[in-house]
Scaffold this active site. Structure first.
Site, mmCIF file in Angstrom:
data_model
loop_
_atom_site.group_PDB
_atom_site.id
_atom_site.type_symbol
_atom_site.label_atom_id
_atom_site.label_comp_id
_atom_site.label_asym_id
_atom_site.label_seq_id
_atom_site.Cartn_x
_atom_site.Cartn_y
_atom_site.Cartn_z
ATOM 1 N N ASP A 80 29.208 29.791 44.496
ATOM 2 C CA ASP A 80 30.413 30.404 45.038
ATOM 3 C C ASP A 80 31.001 31.443 44.090
ATOM 4 O OD1 ASP A 80 30.630 29.348 47.504
ATOM 5 O OD2 ASP A 80 31.737 27.568 46.864
ATOM 6 N N HIS A 139 16.794 48.985 24.691
ATOM 7 C CA HIS A 139 17.751 48.265 25.545
ATOM 8 C C HIS A 139 17.770 46.776 25.213
ATOM 9 C CE1 HIS A 139 17.569 51.704 28.733
ATOM 10 N NE2 HIS A 139 18.279 52.015 27.669
ATOM 11 N N ASP A 180 25.183 49.084 19.656
ATOM 12 C CA ASP A 180 25.538 50.082 20.666
ATOM 13 C C ASP A 180 26.475 49.383 21.638
ATOM 14 O OD1 ASP A 180 25.683 51.856 22.798
ATOM 15 O OD2 ASP A 180 23.538 52.345 22.767
ATOM 16 N N HIS A 215 26.436 56.610 32.038
ATOM 17 C CA HIS A 215 25.567 57.776 32.238
ATOM 18 C C HIS A 215 26.187 58.492 33.430
ATOM 19 C CE1 HIS A 215 21.834 56.012 30.003
ATOM 20 N NE2 HIS A 215 22.937 55.959 29.300
ATOM 21 N N HIS A 238 23.967 62.132 27.062
ATOM 22 C CA HIS A 238 24.151 62.125 28.520
ATOM 23 C C HIS A 238 25.617 62.407 28.784
ATOM 24 C CE1 HIS A 238 25.818 58.084 27.778
ATOM 25 N NE2 HIS A 238 24.767 57.888 27.000
ATOM 26 N N GLU A 269 23.561 61.193 20.390
ATOM 27 C CA GLU A 269 23.025 59.914 19.915
ATOM 28 C C GLU A 269 21.568 59.992 19.464
ATOM 29 O OE1 GLU A 269 22.391 56.978 23.087
ATOM 30 O OE2 GLU A 269 23.522 58.292 24.422
ATOM 31 N N ASP A 302 31.144 54.968 24.444
ATOM 32 C CA ASP A 302 29.743 54.617 24.194
ATOM 33 C C ASP A 302 29.424 54.992 22.750
ATOM 34 O OD1 ASP A 302 27.028 54.183 24.326
ATOM 35 O OD2 ASP A 302 26.602 55.758 25.782
ATOM 36 N N ARG A 326 20.301 54.393 15.073
ATOM 37 C CA ARG A 326 20.903 55.377 15.994
ATOM 38 C C ARG A 326 22.352 55.574 15.576
ATOM 39 N NH1 ARG A 326 19.400 53.334 20.333
ATOM 40 N NH2 ARG A 326 21.155 52.137 21.145
ATOM 41 N N GLU A 334 25.723 57.207 17.403
ATOM 42 C CA GLU A 334 26.158 57.754 18.699
ATOM 43 C C GLU A 334 27.665 57.954 18.735
ATOM 44 O OE1 GLU A 334 25.491 55.190 22.136
ATOM 45 O OE2 GLU A 334 25.637 56.931 23.456
ATOM 46 N N HIS A 336 13.998 59.016 23.037
ATOM 47 C CA HIS A 336 14.988 59.218 24.109
ATOM 48 C C HIS A 336 15.693 60.546 23.892
ATOM 49 C CE1 HIS A 336 18.265 58.190 21.319
ATOM 50 N NE2 HIS A 336 17.560 57.140 20.948
ATOM 51 N N TYR A 382 13.254 55.322 15.230
ATOM 52 C CA TYR A 382 12.816 53.931 15.390
ATOM 53 C C TYR A 382 11.368 53.866 14.930
ATOM 54 C CZ TYR A 382 16.675 54.818 18.566
ATOM 55 O OH TYR A 382 17.864 55.253 19.090
HETATM 56 N N1 GLY Z 1 24.642 52.560 25.843
HETATM 57 C C1 GLY Z 1 23.800 53.304 26.670
HETATM 58 C C2 GLY Z 1 23.458 54.582 26.070
HETATM 59 O O1 GLY Z 1 23.678 54.786 24.900
HETATM 60 O O2 GLY Z 1 23.003 55.478 26.718
HETATM 61 MN MN MN Z 2 24.778 56.657 25.270
HETATM 62 MN MN MN Z 3 25.117 53.816 23.713
#
Ligand code: GLY
Ligand code: MN
Ligand code: MN
Length: 446
Positions: free
Chosen positions: A36, A239, A256, A357, A350, A380, A267, A402, A404, A346, A384
């Site tokens: 529920d 991720h 992150d 995003h 974004h 960002e 972010d 990273r 960011e 990557h 790695y």
């Molecule tokens: N936290 C998702 C990104 O950095 O795009």
């Molecule tokens: Mn991001």
């Molecule tokens: Mn991020």
């Protein structure tokens, strides 16, 4: 966000739609988690952007220049028993009085009323594919009208993708949106500081994640996405979500995490040493990422293209990897061959806004979009080094880094909304040393 802001957005969209058009937007559905229990409700971003109406089971309709009012909302009726169990509802009166609708009807009456609103309109603006069940209903209403067309009724001839107009509007943040995003950023900055203070060998990744939850919720903010807290080689999993491992002496931890305040996301990523000191190999790679981050931010100026910050980051990272011996060859050729992708797989950022995003086209035709004041994006870059990469010296393997930040494009230099959070390795080491000295029991897990 003030009521005027939503009204201004609706007016702007209706001007662009033209007077023989109509727009239909559904609220996000409630999603069942198990038994529920539902997932926490999150309003659809487009619906929220135009209405500020927070409830499910609602449909907003914009009808430019309709004499009886251009903004109709269908929503749940008041219901004392349901409200006793599930909480207050605005009802149709509340939708008019508190949310500025010109007219409001019970959602159960939509099949009777909506076709009449569609009847004299040539074009229907709607986002297909987002809520497939609702798409079927929209098509059903239009087909129902077409079946009667032989009786002389005008019927809509065209479906138009609403997202082209609406997502372009969402890409340019207003003063009020920028103010909210700045507050969202400030909360996330403070949460990252808490994690830097708490980190120590033996602390679990989820304990650091818990700091974010507490800091966000105490400001009535939500998580904008599942926080990533990756110690050591877990930092190389882009991720990573398990957040279940202990943090080890000598490792870095990559975090992150960002929050969502009044719908707007922050972010942020920082990567810092669990024991408070970067090893020489960690610092060497970190400084390359930091330089790439700086070069990318410098490129976030109006007139530059969307891809310029990424190009700047790729150049700096490739050069850095060559000088540290992780890549071998000529920088220009390594860039052309995308050799850096083994380490930086990557993109550099974004759009950021109601969605992490966020919406907005990155290209116009074949060309990268030109950056303009009011756009907000992340920067960002990262490096790695796969734990099993035998082509590089051992001390670099398993390091994931990273950095960011969230950046608003202005008429001049980039405005870094998250600039208050330290990122230079000397500053991070000093901050961690100072917080340990102030609170030595932090190392209880060690
Ligand atoms: N936290 C998702 C990104 O950095 O795009
Ligand atoms: Mn991001
Ligand atoms: Mn991020």
């Amino acid at each position: 966000m003030k009521r005027d802001e939503f009204a201004r957005r609706r007016r702007q969209l209706m001007r662009m739609m033209g007077k023989d058009a109509i727009a239909i937007l559904p609220a996000a559905p409630v999603r069942r988690r198990n038994g529920d229990t539902d997932y926490p409700y999150r309003q659809d971003s487009d619906f929220h952007f135009l209405t500020g109406f927070p409830e499910p089971e609602a449909v907003a309709v914009l009808i430019p220049q309709r004499a009886e009012g251009d903004y109709v909302i269908f929503c749940r009726d008041r219901d004392p028993l349901r409200e006793l169990w599930d909480g207050a509802r605005a009802g149709t009166d509340g939708a008019v009085e508190r949310y500025g609708a010109s007219d409001a009807f019970p959602i159960g009456d939509i099949d009777e009323i909506l076709p009449g609103l569609l009847e004299s309109r040539a074009r229907v603006y709607h986002t297909m594919g987002l809520h497939p069940e609702f798409d079927q209903r929209v098509i059903g209403w239009v087909n129902g009208l077409r079946a009667q067309a032989k009786h002389g009724l005008h019927t809509p001839q065209e479906f138009v993708a609403l997202d082209h107009l609406l997502h372009d509007m969402r890409l340019y943040k207003s003063r009020a949106e920028l103010a909210t995003m700045r507050r969202s950023a400030a909360i996330a900055v403070e949460a990252h500081r808490r994690a830097m203070r708490l980190a120590a060998p033996g602390v679990m990744e989820y304990e650091l994640a818990a700091e974010f939850m507490h800091e966000f919720h105490r400001h009535h903010a939500e998580i904008a996405y599942e926080p990533i807290v990756g110690g050591g080689r877990n930092g190389c999993i882009l991720h990573y979500r398990e957040n279940a491992a202990p943090l080890l002496d000598g490792d870095l931890v990559l975090i992150d995490a960002g929050c969502e305040l009044d719908g707007y996301a922050s972010d942020i990523t920082r990567t810092f040493p669990v024991n408070g000191r970067y090893s020489p190999a960690q610092r060497a790679l970190y400084e390359v990422v930091l330089e790439a981050h700086g070069a990318a931010i410098q490129a976030c100026v109006p007139g530059n293209h969307w891809n310029d910050p990424h190009d700047a980051a790729v150049r700096t990272i490739t050069q850095g990897l060559v000088s540290l011996g992780l890549l071998k060859g000529k920088v220009a050729k390594l860039i052309k061959d995308a050799a850096y992708r083994d380490f930086f797989m990557h993109r550099t950022g974004h759009w950021l806004g109601l969605d992490v995003h966020d919406v907005g086209d990155y290209k116009v035709g074949d060309a990268w979009r030109v950056l303009e004041p009011g756009m907000v994006l992340t920067v960002e870059p990262g490096i790695y080094v796969a734990p099993g990469n035998r082509k590089v010296a051992k001390e670099f393997r398993g390091i994931g880094i990273r950095i960011e930040d969230d950046v608003a494009v202005t008429r001049g230099a980039a405005d870094v909304l998250t600039d208050a959070l330290i990122r230079h390795p000397d500053d991070i080491e000093a901050f961690m040393a100072a917080s340990r000295a102030a609170e030595p029991r932090r190392s209880r897990h060690a």
